[in-house]
Every structure is written in structure tokens, then in C-alpha cells.
Design a protein around this motif. Structure first.
Motif, PDB file in Angstrom:
ATOM      1  N   UNK A  42       0.854  -1.185   0.000  1.00  0.00           N
ATOM      2  CA  UNK A  42       0.000   0.000   0.000  1.00  0.00           C
ATOM      3  C   UNK A  42       0.884   1.227   0.000  1.00  0.00           C
ATOM      4  N   UNK A  43       0.323   2.344  -0.439  1.00  0.00           N
ATOM      5  CA  UNK A  43       1.086   3.583  -0.458  1.00  0.00           C
ATOM      6  C   UNK A  43       0.129   4.757  -0.282  1.00  0.00           C
ATOM      7  N   UNK A  44       0.704   5.924   0.003  1.00  0.00           N
ATOM      8  CA  UNK A  44      -0.097   7.132   0.099  1.00  0.00           C
ATOM      9  C   UNK A  44      -1.154   7.062   1.183  1.00  0.00           C
ATOM     10  N   UNK A  45      -2.323   7.611   0.884  1.00  0.00           N
ATOM     11  CA  UNK A  45      -3.394   7.706   1.872  1.00  0.00           C
ATOM     12  C   UNK A  45      -3.933   6.342   2.259  1.00  0.00           C
ATOM     13  N   UNK A  46      -3.910   5.367   1.332  1.00  0.00           N
ATOM     14  CA  UNK A  46      -4.362   4.015   1.670  1.00  0.00           C
ATOM     15  C   UNK A  46      -3.523   3.431   2.797  1.00  0.00           C
ATOM     16  N   UNK A  47      -2.216   3.665   2.726  1.00  0.00           N
ATOM     17  CA  UNK A  47      -1.315   3.126   3.736  1.00  0.00           C
ATOM     18  C   UNK A  47      -1.601   3.726   5.104  1.00  0.00           C
ATOM     19  N   UNK A  48      -1.950   5.001   5.135  1.00  0.00           N
ATOM     20  CA  UNK A  48      -2.201   5.687   6.399  1.00  0.00           C
ATOM     21  C   UNK A  48      -3.546   5.313   6.998  1.00  0.00           C
ATOM     22  N   UNK A  49      -4.599   5.283   6.169  1.00  0.00           N
ATOM     23  CA  UNK A  49      -5.959   5.142   6.673  1.00  0.00           C
ATOM     24  C   UNK A  49      -6.445   3.698   6.764  1.00  0.00           C
ATOM     25  N   UNK A  50      -6.023   2.878   5.826  1.00  0.00           N
ATOM     26  CA  UNK A  50      -6.615   1.556   5.724  1.00  0.00           C
ATOM     27  C   UNK A  50      -5.820   0.492   6.479  1.00  0.00           C
ATOM     28  N   UNK A  51      -4.525   0.431   6.253  1.00  0.00           N
ATOM     29  CA  UNK A  51      -3.753  -0.653   6.834  1.00  0.00           C
ATOM     30  C   UNK A  51      -4.186  -1.957   6.198  1.00  0.00           C
ATOM     31  N   UNK A  52      -3.806  -3.067   6.771  1.00  0.00           N
ATOM     32  CA  UNK A  52      -4.198  -4.346   6.195  1.00  0.00           C
ATOM     33  C   UNK A  52      -4.075  -5.437   7.239  1.00  0.00           C
ATOM     34  N   UNK A  53      -4.749  -6.558   6.964  1.00  0.00           N
ATOM     35  CA  UNK A  53      -4.605  -7.710   7.845  1.00  0.00           C
ATOM     36  C   UNK A  53      -3.168  -8.197   7.855  1.00  0.00           C
ATOM     37  N   UNK A  54      -2.485  -8.067   6.705  1.00  0.00           N
ATOM     38  CA  UNK A  54      -1.082  -8.467   6.634  1.00  0.00           C
ATOM     39  C   UNK A  54      -0.265  -7.678   7.647  1.00  0.00           C
ATOM     40  N   UNK A  55      -0.491  -6.362   7.699  1.00  0.00           N
ATOM     41  CA  UNK A  55       0.267  -5.525   8.630  1.00  0.00           C
ATOM     42  C   UNK A  55      -0.004  -5.925  10.076  1.00  0.00           C
ATOM     43  N   UNK A  56      -1.265  -6.251  10.394  1.00  0.00           N
ATOM     44  CA  UNK A  56      -1.595  -6.659  11.759  1.00  0.00           C
ATOM     45  C   UNK A  56      -0.899  -7.966  12.125  1.00  0.00           C
ATOM     46  N   UNK A  57      -0.875  -8.900  11.182  1.00  0.00           N
ATOM     47  CA  UNK A  57      -0.202 -10.171  11.445  1.00  0.00           C
ATOM     48  C   UNK A  57       1.290  -9.935  11.642  1.00  0.00           C
ATOM     49  N   UNK A  58       1.880  -9.101  10.779  1.00  0.00           N
ATOM     50  CA  UNK A  58       3.297  -8.772  10.905  1.00  0.00           C
ATOM     51  C   UNK A  58       3.595  -8.161  12.274  1.00  0.00           C
ATOM     52  N   UNK A  59       2.695  -7.299  12.745  1.00  0.00           N
ATOM     53  CA  UNK A  59       2.924  -6.581  13.996  1.00  0.00           C
ATOM     54  C   UNK A  59       2.824  -7.473  15.223  1.00  0.00           C
ATOM     55  N   UNK A  60       1.918  -8.468  15.194  1.00  0.00           N
ATOM     56  CA  UNK A  60       1.611  -9.199  16.423  1.00  0.00           C
ATOM     57  C   UNK A  60       1.837 -10.707  16.381  1.00  0.00           C
ATOM     58  N   UNK A  61       2.142 -11.282  15.247  1.00  0.00           N
ATOM     59  CA  UNK A  61       2.247 -12.742  15.142  1.00  0.00           C
ATOM     60  C   UNK A  61       3.265 -13.308  16.129  1.00  0.00           C
ATOM     61  N   UNK A  62       2.939 -14.483  16.663  1.00  0.00           N
ATOM     62  CA  UNK A  62       3.800 -15.134  17.639  1.00  0.00           C
ATOM     63  C   UNK A  62       4.909 -15.947  16.972  1.00  0.00           C
ATOM     64  N   UNK A  63       4.998 -15.870  15.675  1.00  0.00           N
ATOM     65  CA  UNK A  63       6.040 -16.584  14.941  1.00  0.00           C
ATOM     66  C   UNK A  63       6.504 -15.695  13.786  1.00  0.00           C
ATOM     67  N   UNK A  64       7.600 -16.028  13.133  1.00  0.00           N
ATOM     68  CA  UNK A  64       8.054 -15.226  11.993  1.00  0.00           C
ATOM     69  C   UNK A  64       7.022 -15.204  10.868  1.00  0.00           C
ATOM     70  N   UNK A  65       7.017 -14.100  10.123  1.00  0.00           N
ATOM     71  CA  UNK A  65       6.118 -13.924   8.981  1.00  0.00           C
ATOM     72  C   UNK A  65       6.941 -13.522   7.766  1.00  0.00           C
TER      73      UNK A  65
END
Length: 282
Positions: free
Chosen positions: A120-143
Motif C-alpha cells: 500500500x502507499x499514500x493515503x491508503x497506507x495511512x488510513x486503511x492498513x491491512x490484515x497483513x500488517x496486523x499479522x506482521x505486527x503481532x504474530x507469535x512466529x516469523x512472517x
């Protein structure tokens, strides 16, 4: 490493992720769990080879049709010749994508998640985020996040970006497994920015201590000067022709996350090569 989890939404990116997981599975005799999540208020699990749907009320008629069709698509995908000889299991779930993936990581004791990402880039990156980003941020194992087809045998150089200050014992232990599977050279880099500058002599001493502490081998160190850490990592990765970038993520939430952001999540969005991450909360 024994189990790889691959979220599947039947996009090209998720198929790239499954292909990469299959290569890892063949190399290390691993099991692959492919999971599709249908967004909905409830959470049911459906093995691709069985039904598992008990509620036949009219309210669930459309959902059951969707589940049945998704199961057919999952079966068709996993029965491809590309995945023959691999221990691969498919499932379909109804629920919140991030929560379902997190639960699947725990239920299957996943050692690695491989996810497709469009970025993602621009305003989408700021406002929307993604499930991928959430998994990257909190996963209990490498992603590992992937945007294009990746050949495992082509991973020869891995860039590990670090500030050499935080305790990264678990991150290094997990990354060494990936290095062992690929046989890749590890490029340990510290990005010097105007707000966080260290001298060559300081860094050489810190590099030597870090390498000895973690028992790293087949490694090269570098100090890279750039205006921002993200640009420095991306530019250095280009310079050494890296095939994968590895970095830890803080797993921050709320206001702290909004204010400080995450270099790891930025890299997931902007890097064209795979990004391997592990949250400090993992």
C-alpha cells in the motif's frame, strides 16, 4: 521448523505465498496449512475434505453456498501437481481475518506464516492498513510477506537490519533456521541516520560483539548512511542484490504506533523482495 501457515484468498499474491511455502516444505519435510477466511460474525472451521456445517437455517443458506464453493476452490488449488508429495492441509473459516489467522497460528503451532501482500502507499497506507500488517505486527512466529513469485534456491543474500541494541535472541534463532534452509549469506546492516549516528569504530566493536553473542556465520557487516532507516534498508538491499530482508517489529499499538510507525510494516508495503519479520511480542 515443522509447520507453515499460509492464508489463502486465491489472489495471485497468496498463490505466490503458497508456492514458496511448498518449496520450504519440500526442502525441510514440513507440513503446510492453507487457510481461507470468509469474513463474518461467527467462526466455524471446515476441513476441505469434510462438511462440518451444522446450522441449516435459512439465515445460513447463502453462507453455506459460499463455504461450499470456497472449499471446492481450495481443493482444486491444493490438488495441483505443484503440491504433490507435500503434506498440505486446507481449511475454510468464517470470522475476522486477523483473529482467525492468529488463532490458526496457535492451534497449529505454526513456526512460520507466509503471506501474499499487494502493499500500500499514500493515503491508503495511512488510513486503511491491512490484515497483513496486523499479522506482521503481532504474530507469535516469523512472517514472510511476498509480492511476486519467489524461487527458494534463488535466495542467496539476506539483509538483517538491526540497531544492535535490543535483545534479538529469539529473532536470530528463528532467522538462522531460514539461513540454514537457504544457505544464504547474511548481511548485517546498521543504518546511520542524522538523528542516530554512530562512528565506524563504535559499530565495528558492536558488530563483533553481536556476531559472537549469537553465533552467526556466513556473514558480512555494513554501516549504511541514509536520511531514514527505511530508505537505508531498501537501498542497501538493492546494493547487495538481496533476495530477502529480515527485521524485527515492535508490535506497538494505539497512539504509540500512530506516532512512531513501524519500519517493518513500511518495508512490507514498499519492498519488492520478500520481507521476513518477527514481532518482539512474539
Amino acid at each position: 521448523m515443522k509447520t507453515i501457515l499460509v492464508p489463502i484468498d486465491f489472489s495471485e499474491q497468496s498463490k505466490y505465498a503458497l508456492n514458496f511455502a511448498a518449496q520450504l516444505a519440500k526442502k525441510g519435510n514440513l507440513q503446510v496449512h492453507a487457510i481461507n477466511i470468509i469474513e463474518g460474525p461467527q467462526n466455524h472451521t471446515f476441513n476441505t475434505m469434510g462438511d462440518g456445517f451444522a446450522n441449516e437455517s435459512e439465515d445460513y443458506f447463502f453462507l453455506k453456498q459460499l463455504i461450499d464453493k470456497t472449499k471446492e476452490n481450495m481443493n482444486a488449488l491444493l490438488q495441483s501437481k505443484a503440491y504433490s508429495g507435500i503434506d498440505v492441509i486446507g481449511s475454510v473459516e468464517v470470522g475476522n481475518p486477523y483473529q482467525s489467522i492468529s488463532k490458526a497460528i496457535a492451534d497449529h503451532e505454526a513456526d512460520l506464516v507466509v503471506m501474499g501482500s499487494k502493499g500500500a502507499s499514500g493515503i491508503d497506507e495511512v488510513l486503511i492498513g491491512s490484515n497483513t500488517e496486523k499479522v506482521v505486527r503481532f504474530a507469535k512466529c516469523p512472517v514472510v510477506t511476498i509480492k511476486s513469485e519467489v524461487n527458494l534456491t534463488g535466495i542467496k543474500n539476506i539483509v538483517l537490519a538491526t540497531n544492535l541494541e535490543e535483545d534479538q535472541t529469539k529473532l536470530i534463532q528463528k532467522l538462522k533456521e531460514m539461513q540454514k534452509i537457504t544457505g544464504a549469506k547474511l548481511h548485517l546492516v546498521k543504518i546511520n541516520t542524522p538523528n542516530s549516528f554512530h562512528t565506524q569504530r563504535q559499530m565495528e566493536e558492536e558488530f563483533a560483539k553481536y556476531i559472537k553473542e549469537h553465533g552467526l556465520g556466513n556473514i558480512q557487516t555494513a554501516i549504511y548512511n541514509e536520511s531514514s532507516e527505511e530508505d537505508g534498508i531498501l537501498f542497501y538491499a538493492e546494493d547487495v542484490k538481496a533476495d530477502l530482508i529480515a527485521i524485527g517489529t515492535h508490535g506497538r499499538t494505539g497512539l504509540l504506533h500512530l506516532l512512531s510507525g513501524s519500519i517493518a510494516e513500511d518495508l512490507v508495503n514498499h519492498s519488492q523482495i520478500p520481507v521476513w519479520t518477527l514481532s518482539r511480542k512474539g
